[in-house]
Write a protein that holds these residues in place. Structure first.
Motif, mmCIF file in Angstrom:
data_model
loop_
_atom_site.group_PDB
_atom_site.id
_atom_site.type_symbol
_atom_site.label_atom_id
_atom_site.label_comp_id
_atom_site.label_asym_id
_atom_site.label_seq_id
_atom_site.Cartn_x
_atom_site.Cartn_y
_atom_site.Cartn_z
ATOM 1 N N ASP A 57 59.466 44.281 33.663
ATOM 2 C CA ASP A 57 59.894 43.020 34.299
ATOM 3 C C ASP A 57 59.449 42.937 35.759
ATOM 4 O O ASP A 57 58.950 41.915 36.218
ATOM 5 C CB ASP A 57 61.423 42.866 34.203
ATOM 6 C CG ASP A 57 61.867 42.495 32.791
ATOM 7 O OD1 ASP A 57 60.967 42.347 31.935
ATOM 8 O OD2 ASP A 57 63.078 42.376 32.539
ATOM 9 N N GLN A 58 59.652 44.047 36.498
ATOM 10 C CA GLN A 58 59.284 44.074 37.914
ATOM 11 C C GLN A 58 57.761 43.912 38.081
ATOM 12 O O GLN A 58 57.295 43.165 38.945
ATOM 13 C CB GLN A 58 59.761 45.413 38.522
ATOM 14 C CG GLN A 58 59.388 45.641 39.967
ATOM 15 C CD GLN A 58 60.113 44.684 40.922
ATOM 16 O OE1 GLN A 58 61.092 44.023 40.553
ATOM 17 N NE2 GLN A 58 59.607 44.587 42.138
ATOM 18 N N SER A 61 56.784 40.304 37.573
ATOM 19 C CA SER A 61 57.108 39.480 38.746
ATOM 20 C C SER A 61 56.029 39.641 39.805
ATOM 21 O O SER A 61 55.561 38.659 40.391
ATOM 22 C CB SER A 61 58.448 39.897 39.353
ATOM 23 O OG SER A 61 59.428 39.808 38.381
ATOM 24 N N ASN A 64 52.794 37.952 38.665
ATOM 25 C CA ASN A 64 52.893 36.489 38.643
ATOM 26 C C ASN A 64 52.963 35.882 40.046
ATOM 27 O O ASN A 64 52.987 34.661 40.176
ATOM 28 C CB ASN A 64 54.086 36.045 37.797
ATOM 29 C CG ASN A 64 53.706 35.951 36.327
ATOM 30 O OD1 ASN A 64 52.530 35.850 35.997
ATOM 31 N ND2 ASN A 64 54.700 36.003 35.450
ATOM 32 N N GLU A 65 52.980 36.736 41.061
ATOM 33 C CA GLU A 65 52.913 36.208 42.430
ATOM 34 C C GLU A 65 51.530 35.598 42.679
ATOM 35 O O GLU A 65 51.365 34.727 43.535
ATOM 36 C CB GLU A 65 53.180 37.330 43.454
ATOM 37 C CG GLU A 65 54.661 37.673 43.556
ATOM 38 C CD GLU A 65 54.919 38.872 44.454
ATOM 39 O OE1 GLU A 65 53.967 39.373 45.081
ATOM 40 O OE2 GLU A 65 56.086 39.320 44.512
#
Lengths: 274, 406
Positions: A57-58, A61, A64-65
């Protein structure tokens, strides 16, 4: 008379078989056409032992930046091979992230063999649902072992095209710190390495916490991957990251590794789609 | 002219099969038939219902948990491999027995046991027992006859009072077994099957000359009893040009195919009805033969032939080294490939390009794999009809020949 009856029955049987066979051919070729023409090239992640489908998940994230955003689909395989889908893939997303996790996420060679079978089930189901042929793969820790076992035993180049594999802290020789002591698994992997796809590009990333291991996996065990992949595939690259974020469990979130995934997996697949 | 040629072939056939050695081969092949029939039918049932990609499950979309609860596929496959080995061993036993008894050799147990063990070691592959589907009749027959002849020669030079299990016979046995063990790597490495398979991937086999060459050579190799690659027996869909055609068809439905005439669209689709040389036709002709034995052979070989297995015909007629079968088989192959090639080249029929379910009767392949169903059916019927016309006089001679022998 008896012969004529046999021939008559056979003719009727052939007609029925022909009708159903035609249905099969139409359905299969339609499905194959969808796969052939599909522009979706997902990246499929497998977490290590004891980790869940939320392991990345991290990492997602962080990735997806940088646009475009990638949708995330998680597939949980239970002990009977039953699949549970969590999340979805956006209609216009050509490069979704898919995580395949296992209810039985225990460590050990026997379990890796079981998990590889479950992975095959999941990949078949994913292809039926989303009609893709090309994908790239990332495996953290034992996830890399599952991919290796899959490539040697189940991968079919007619069905899938896997151009790039990246393994993060994968212990190809389990916790054995010496390359002289080869585990049964490493021996099996080396023996079957001629089955690896010759057009594969592979990145094996090792982390070093104290120059000997990443806090869990000995660096020599990660390096043992070269005996399996080197000279068997198109390109094999060994990369070592060090520093504070290079511990085994932190590897997927390490900024260097995020960059490596962006550069070596996401961007080449993007270019291929354009 | 036709009568002259037929008589010539008949004489040739009789000369070969009237030899004592070939009589022994014929007897061995016929004696192997019952166990082979069990093997072939069990394989057919497995292929239709129990194998992981069984035809029944694929085509009718039926889940196989019921069938798998009856027989585990892996165990069934293993059991069938053992049955295959038994078929091979029965053939070797019968051939040795027939060969030696005709030559008045009384004690045949030692040579039989020797040949069974020797051929097993010769054919056994790494982790695989020899199976009937990969059997090489020429090699098997040659080795068995050589061994039996050497025993016959050796035994004639011995004192007739020497008991059959004397050390000198055991030494002979050990020598033959060692010879086969030593020849094992040569046999396994000089594999004509792999060599042929590699050659067939060349683009030459999309030309008319290349395809005619296949039409001519395949029946010869088959009747000679050589092990053939799957590309010549059943599946051509892994060939590069076939994959390329399928890819093109799936990507651009209405575009011209890069290799419309290839091994799959001509040879595979139109000359393998029931096996090499459209041998399904032979089963039909046998169903209406004069002799009861041939009608029975036609009957038991019919369903396996329908599903592309002509092993029962191969042993039952027999086809091995048989000019009366070889000549029509070559003619049928050439005729099938020529007609299919021309109809595709002249755009009278869309080439077969799609994959069909595993185990599907080949006679349905042209219709299912082509985009033009109607013209494919018409071409199939024409080729099937012409195959009957070609085979008919030869099968008639063959059945008459046996009636006359009686």
């Amino acid at each position: 008379m008896k012969n004529k009856i046999i021939l008559g029955i056979s003719l009727v049987f052939l007609i029925i078989l022909g009708i159903y066979g035609n249905h099969w051919v139409t359905q299969t070729s339609t499905n194959q056409a969808k796969i052939q023409n599909s522009r979706m090239t997902p990246i499929i992640f497998i977490p290590g032992s004891s980790a869940t489908i939320n392991r990345f998940d991290q990492l997602f994230s962080l990735l997806n930046e940088t646009p475009p955003a990638h949708s995330v689909l998680k597939v949980q395989v239970d002990r009977n091979g039953k699949l549970t889908y969590i999340g979805n893939i956006n209609a216009n997303d050509q490069q979704p992230f898919i995580v395949v996790g296992f209810e039985n996420n225990d460590d050990g060679y026997n379990n890796i063999k079981k998990q590889t079978k479950w992975l095959t089930t999941a990949l078949t189901s994913l292809q039926e649902r989303y009609h893709f042929k090309t994908f790239s793969a990332v495996g953290h820790s034992n996830g890399g072992l599952i991919w290796t076992n899959y490539l040697e035993k189940y991968y079919d180049r007619q069905t899938f095209n896997l151009p790039t594999l990246m393994t993060l802290g994968t212990p190809f020789n389990f916790s054995e710190p010496s390359l002289q002591q080869r585990t049964e698994m490493l021996k099996d992997f080396i023996q079957a390495s001629d089955k690896l796809p010759p057009d594969l590009t592979m990145f094996s990333i090792a982390g070093t916490d104290d120059y000997t291991n990443d806090g869990l996996v000995p660096i020599q065990s990660v390096i043992a991957g070269r005996y399996i992949y080197q000279k068997r595939i198109k390109a094999y690259t060994q990369i070592t990251v060090s520093g504070d974020n290079a511990q085994h469990s932190n590897l997927p979130d390490n900024p260097e590794i995020v960059k490596l995934i962006q550069t070596n997996i996401i961007n080449p697949l993007n270019a291929q789609n354009k | 002219m036709a009568t002259y040629l037929m008589n010539l072939i008949l004489n040739w056939d009789q000369k070969i099969y009237q030899k004592r050695t070939m009589q022994a081969v014929r007897i061995a092949m016929k004696q192997t038939l019952p166990i082979l029939a069990i093997d072939v039918y069990l394989r057919l049932i497995f292929k239709l219902f129990f194998s992981p990609d069984s035809l029944f499950a694929n085509v009718f979309n039926v889940h196989l948990s019921f069938f798998h609860s009856i027989a585990n596929p892996t165990q069934s496959q293993f059991a069938l491999s053992i049955l295959d080995t038994i078929v091979v061993m029965v053939y070797v036993t019968s051939l040795t027995h027939s060969f030696l008894t005709v030559r008045n050799v009384k004690h045949v147990i030692v040579p039989i046991l020797t040949n069974v063990v020797a051929t097993y070691f010769l054919l056994v592959e790494k982790y695989q027992i020899p199976d009937h589907s990969t059997m090489q009749y020429l090699l098997l027959t040659g080795v068995t006859l050589f061994s039996s002849q050497s025993y016959n020669w050796y035994q004639k030079r011995m004192n007739p009072n020497v008991q059959p299990y004397a050390i000198r016979y055991l030494l002979w046995s050990g020598f033959i077994i060692m010879l086969c063990v030593s020849a094992h790597p040569i046999v396994q490495q000089s594999n004509i099957q792999i060599w042929l398979s590699e050659i067939l991937y060349q683009p030459f086999f999309t030309s008319f000359i290349g395809l005619l060459l296949v039409a001519l050579l395949t029946p010869i190799l088959f009747v000679l009893g050589l092990r053939l690659p799957t590309e010549l027996m059943s599946d051509q869909t892994t060939l590069n040009v076939v994959v390329l055609n399928l890819d093109t068809m799936l990507s651009h439905a209405n575009v011209l195919l890069p290799f419309p005439e290839n091994l799959y669209s001509t040879y595979g689709a139109f000359s393998l009805f029931g096996g090499i040389g459209n041998s399904l036709v032979i089963s039909i002709l046998l169903l209406f033969a004069h002799s009861k034995r041939h009608r029975q052979l036609g009957l038991i070989s019919w369903f396996p032939s329908l599903f592309n297995n002509n092993q029962l015909l191969y042993n039952g007629l027999p086809m091995f080294l048989r000019p009366l079968i070889l000549v029509p088989m070559i003619l049928v192959s050439i005729m099938s490939i020529t007609i299919s090639y021309l109809t595709i080249a002249l755009h009278l029929m869309a080439p077969p390009v799609f994959m069909t379910p595993v185990g599907m009767p080949t006679i349905l392949t042209p219709t299912l794999a082509s985009n033009s169903h109607l013209s494919a059916i018409i071409v199939t019927i024409i080729i099937f009809g012409l195959s009957i016309l070609i085979y008919k006089p030869f099968i008639k001679q063959l059945t008459m020949e046996e009636l006359n022998e009686k």
